[in-house]
Design an enzyme around this catalytic site. Structure first.
Site, mmCIF file in Angstrom:
data_model
loop_
_atom_site.group_PDB
_atom_site.id
_atom_site.type_symbol
_atom_site.label_atom_id
_atom_site.label_comp_id
_atom_site.label_asym_id
_atom_site.label_seq_id
_atom_site.Cartn_x
_atom_site.Cartn_y
_atom_site.Cartn_z
ATOM 1 N N ASP A 319 0.852 -1.191 0.000
ATOM 2 C CA ASP A 319 0.000 0.000 0.000
ATOM 3 C C ASP A 319 0.886 1.238 0.000
ATOM 4 O O ASP A 319 1.945 1.244 0.625
ATOM 5 C CB ASP A 319 -0.889 0.019 1.245
ATOM 6 N N LYS A 389 -15.542 19.716 6.909
ATOM 7 C CA LYS A 389 -16.675 18.801 6.785
ATOM 8 C C LYS A 389 -16.667 18.203 5.386
ATOM 9 O O LYS A 389 -16.238 18.853 4.420
ATOM 10 C CB LYS A 389 -17.997 19.541 7.023
ATOM 11 N N ALA A 390 -17.136 16.975 5.294
ATOM 12 C CA ALA A 390 -17.154 16.304 3.998
ATOM 13 C C ALA A 390 -18.036 17.051 3.004
ATOM 14 O O ALA A 390 -17.774 17.031 1.793
ATOM 15 C CB ALA A 390 -17.656 14.870 4.166
ATOM 16 N N THR A 392 -18.624 20.443 2.914
ATOM 17 C CA THR A 392 -18.019 21.711 2.466
ATOM 18 C C THR A 392 -16.624 21.541 1.901
ATOM 19 O O THR A 392 -16.179 22.331 1.065
ATOM 20 C CB THR A 392 -17.946 22.702 3.632
ATOM 21 N N MET A 394 -13.893 22.200 3.279
ATOM 22 C CA MET A 394 -13.109 23.380 3.638
ATOM 23 C C MET A 394 -13.009 23.469 5.154
ATOM 24 O O MET A 394 -13.805 22.871 5.874
ATOM 25 C CB MET A 394 -13.793 24.672 3.139
ATOM 26 N N SER A 395 -12.028 24.237 5.615
ATOM 27 C CA SER A 395 -11.942 24.605 7.028
ATOM 28 C C SER A 395 -11.402 26.028 7.086
ATOM 29 O O SER A 395 -10.963 26.574 6.068
ATOM 30 C CB SER A 395 -11.021 23.646 7.798
ATOM 31 N N LYS A 407 -9.522 27.614 3.771
ATOM 32 C CA LYS A 407 -8.598 26.808 2.956
ATOM 33 C C LYS A 407 -9.293 25.480 2.701
ATOM 34 O O LYS A 407 -10.006 24.956 3.561
ATOM 35 C CB LYS A 407 -7.244 26.594 3.654
ATOM 36 N N ASP A 530 -4.441 -4.309 6.896
ATOM 37 C CA ASP A 530 -4.950 -4.199 8.265
ATOM 38 C C ASP A 530 -6.468 -4.130 8.341
ATOM 39 O O ASP A 530 -7.036 -4.279 9.419
ATOM 40 C CB ASP A 530 -4.351 -2.972 8.970
ATOM 41 N N ASP A 534 -9.089 -5.950 3.390
ATOM 42 C CA ASP A 534 -7.814 -6.553 2.963
ATOM 43 C C ASP A 534 -7.795 -8.069 3.173
ATOM 44 O O ASP A 534 -6.900 -8.753 2.662
ATOM 45 C CB ASP A 534 -6.639 -5.946 3.741
#
Length: 692
Positions: A319, A389-390, A392, A394-395, A407, A530, A534
């Site tokens: 991986d 947040k998924a 938006t 953005m943070s 950003k 893991d 997998d």
């Protein structure tokens, strides 16, 4: 000024205590091995090693003959008892080698047993009642609550809560790990301790089937079975022994025809010198020691077959995230857009990241500080943090004066700026594409309706990976990187890391397809994993290394478990497997090469009296026929304990091609196996000649 000295003195005392304890343990192991070497003389045990069983029978025959009157005038009375004692010590040395290897495993098992203390568990009944029961009474699917400071009673999976768990009793790693419900980090191991918070777990194993129980069984050798390669080699060596046994038994017929007789003790000595006793005495020790080396490396191998298979691996599936790269995207550089400056981009990037506790956010602060770009930290701390947040993508932070700093993903920030009435600089998408092609992740930095630039996040390749992959390439092993990244990013990382091939936008089912494709070409494949997704690929691979921090499904599917949960360790496991195979091959070569010198010692001694021309074969100029026979037997016995350290430690291993390894080992252990006994037998003969 004195305190550091005191600390150092304490550290020195701790190290001295550890060294003293290790020496004491080694002495105990040696003492136990010496006792076991005698106990293993039991024919029921010895018959499992046909070569040494033949030597033991030879000891019994010569020991009985020493009490019977000799019919040969050329053989003195003390000769038979001397031969019998040498044969006895030959068997004892072989038994000692095996017992010593087993003893090291049992010492590890004892330390594991100490972690299995009397533990009580808080079991949640179906009606919600909590009942305290002994851990030995727990059964699969029982639900248990484990609080701070309590020992986890048995293997299980977290179904509720989050906690820090101390796994040092199993892994030796002192830093606690986070375990939480769901995901790939929900698996917990019995014997570990919750050091903070509280979790509810469902038990996944019955008594005697836990992870620690399996470890104890494996390292004690109770579950050890001979590997296919070991069985094949044992069959070849046993066949050689049978052939030489037939030769020796029929030899008196020919000597009677020639008009002379050979004493039975001499025939036994000839047989023992002809058969490959050196490798026969060390074969089991090599296999056990190989398993022991893997265990010391904090990897639990479910069988010796898995370790051997690691030595024959042709392809390794790896991986990208966490194995080849660190897995944390770090700020690599800042790219201003339009007429903005790098100082302005850095200032607003830092302000947007002050309250961001993600690895990416912290890396932005570290980068800005390293570049000495100034920013107002207090301004950000007084504002309202806007988490990622998924939805938006953005943070950022809303400052007290109403300024909004963001950003995030390119498309999301561009859309947000447009909603604020701003315009988009022409070079934003161009620079974002450049970062993506370089294998990085672009984050756009904006303030209100204005875009200042981009943060180039890069998932850094771990140091030394290119060199390690080059070593694997020298060994003839192909590396394949699997990643969910797009082809451009995957190609960039693959080139930087130095892997041979890559699979981009890879899904779990794609890994199985890659493994099967390699196996269809006759290749042996290793991989790490893991997660539950997998598990099918781990089961399909010839060597599947699961992470101890992973799910129960992954660990059950794999044939090796890394207690440190370090995916790169698969490379070291392959090296240990190759070292095991090389050690066995080298000592087999050495053992068979030894026989050449022993032939020149014992055959002239047997036939010189009847056939004087045979004296021409006495190229070592040994003192007398009796001295030659005893010297060959003594060397045959002494070489076994001298080679025990090599069998236990393994021969020095350097990454190189199979042909180069074969040539190197033939030179060292083939030629060395011929020269060493010539020298050894001659020295022993000079000493023996002083007494007879």
């Amino acid at each position: 000024m004195m305190r550091p000295v005191v600390v150092k003195e304490k550290q020195i005392h701790v190290v001295e205590d550890e060294v003293r304890q290790a020496k004491t343990m080694d002495r105990d192991i040696v003492k136990h091995a010496m006792k076991q070497s005698v106990a293993k003389l039991n024919p029921k045990v010895m018959i499992k090693n046909p070569i040494m069983f033949v030597v033991e029978i030879g000891f019994v025959i010569t020991f009985i003959l020493s009490f019977l009157p000799s019919h040969s005038s050329s053989i003195p009375g003390w000769f038979n008892i001397t031969v019998s004692l040498i044969l006895l010590f030959t068997v004892l040395f072989a038994n000692f080698a095996e017992a010593l290897a087993e003893g090291r495993g049992k010492a590890q098992a004892d330390s594991l047993k100490q972690s299995k203390k009397d533990v009580f568990a808080n079991v949640v009944k179906e009606n919600g009642e909590i009942v305290q029961v002994s851990a030995t009474d727990l059964r699969k699917d029982d639900v248990v609550i484990v609080k701070q400071g309590e020992m986890i009673p048995s293997d299980g999976e977290v179904i509720k809560g989050l906690a820090s768990v101390d796994e040092s009793a199993i892994t030796g790693e002192s830093a606690p790990v986070i375990k939480e419900a769901g995901g790939d980090f929900c698996s917990v191991t019995g014997g570990t301790m919750v050091v903070s918070d509280e979790i509810t777990i469902v038990i996944t194993s019955n008594p005697g089937e836990s992870f620690i129980d399996k470890m104890i069984s494996l390292v004690e050798g109770a579950a050890r079975q001979k590997t296919p390669n070991e069985i094949a080699l044992n069959t070849v060596l046993t066949s050689l022994t049978l052939i030489f046994l037939i030769v020796v038994v029929t030899l008196p017929i020919f000597t009677n025809y020639l008009g002379f007789q050979i004493d039975t003790a001499v025939l036994v000595a000839l047989l023992v010198c002809l058969i490959p006793t050196t490798i026969g005495g060390l074969l089991s020790a090599i296999g056990i020691a190989g398993m022991d080396r893997v265990t010391k490396f904090n990897v639990l191998a479910m069988s010796g077959k898995a370790v051997e298979a690691a030595g024959d691996i042709n392809t390794i599936i790896l991986d990208k995230t966490g194995t080849i790269t660190f897995g944390n995207r770090m700020a690599h550089t800042l790219l201003p857009v339009g007429n903005e400056t790098i100082e302005q981009v850095g200032k607003w990037a830092a302000i947007s990241s002050v309250l961001d506790e993600t690895p990416e956010g912290r890396s932005v602060i570290e980068y800005v500080q390293a570049k000495s770009i100034s920013y107002n930290r207090e301004l950000a701390e007084q504002g309202e943090f806007i988490p990622f947040k998924a939805e938006t993508r953005m943070s950022g932070v809303d400052l007290q004066d109403g300024t909004k700093v963001r950003k995030g993903a390119v498309g999301s920030v561009i859309e947000w700026v447009r909603s604020q009435g701003g315009t988009i600089p022409k070079d934003v998408n161009q620079k974002a594409d450049f970062i993506s092609k370089e294998g990085g992740t672009p984050l756009v930095v904006a303030v209100d309706n204005r875009i200042y630039g981009l943060i180039y996040l890069k998932d850094t390749v771990k140091p030394g990976m290119r060199e390690r992959f080059e070593q694997l390439r020298q060994m003839g092993i192909k590396t394949v990187m699997c990643t969910g990244d797009n082809p451009l990013t995957a190609a960039t990382i693959a080139k930087e890391a130095g892997v041979d091939e890559f699979v981009a936008e890879c899904k779990p089912e794609d890994k199985i397809a890659v493994i099967k494709a390699e196996q269809d070409k006759g290749k042996l494949v290793a991989m790490t994993g893991d997660g539950t997704n997998d598990a099918p690929a781990l089961a399909q691979a010839d060597v599947g290394l699961a992470m101890n921090s992973g799910t129960t499904a992954a660990k059950e599917a794999a044939n090796m478990i890394d207690l440190d949960s370090n995916p790169t360790k698969i490379i070291e496991v392959v090296g240990i497997g190759k070292q095991l195979l090389m050690t066995r091959g080298a000592l087999t070569t050495f053992s068979i090469a030894n026989d050449i010198a022993k032939y020149f010692a014992i055959i002239p001694a047997m036939f010189t009296l009847a056939i004087p021309q045979m004296e021409a074969l006495n190229i070592m100029k040994l003192t007398s026929p009796l001295s030659a026979i005893l010297s060959a037997l003594l060397f045959n016995a002494v070489i076994i304990p001298l080679l025990i350290p090599l069998a236990m430690k393994g021969i020095a291993y350097k990454p190189m091609s199979s042909n180069a390894l074969l040539g190197r080992n033939l030179l060292i252990y083939g030629l060395g196996g011929v020269i060493v006994p010539f020298i050894g037998i001659k020295i022993i003969d000079m000493i023996v000649g002083l007494f007879i």
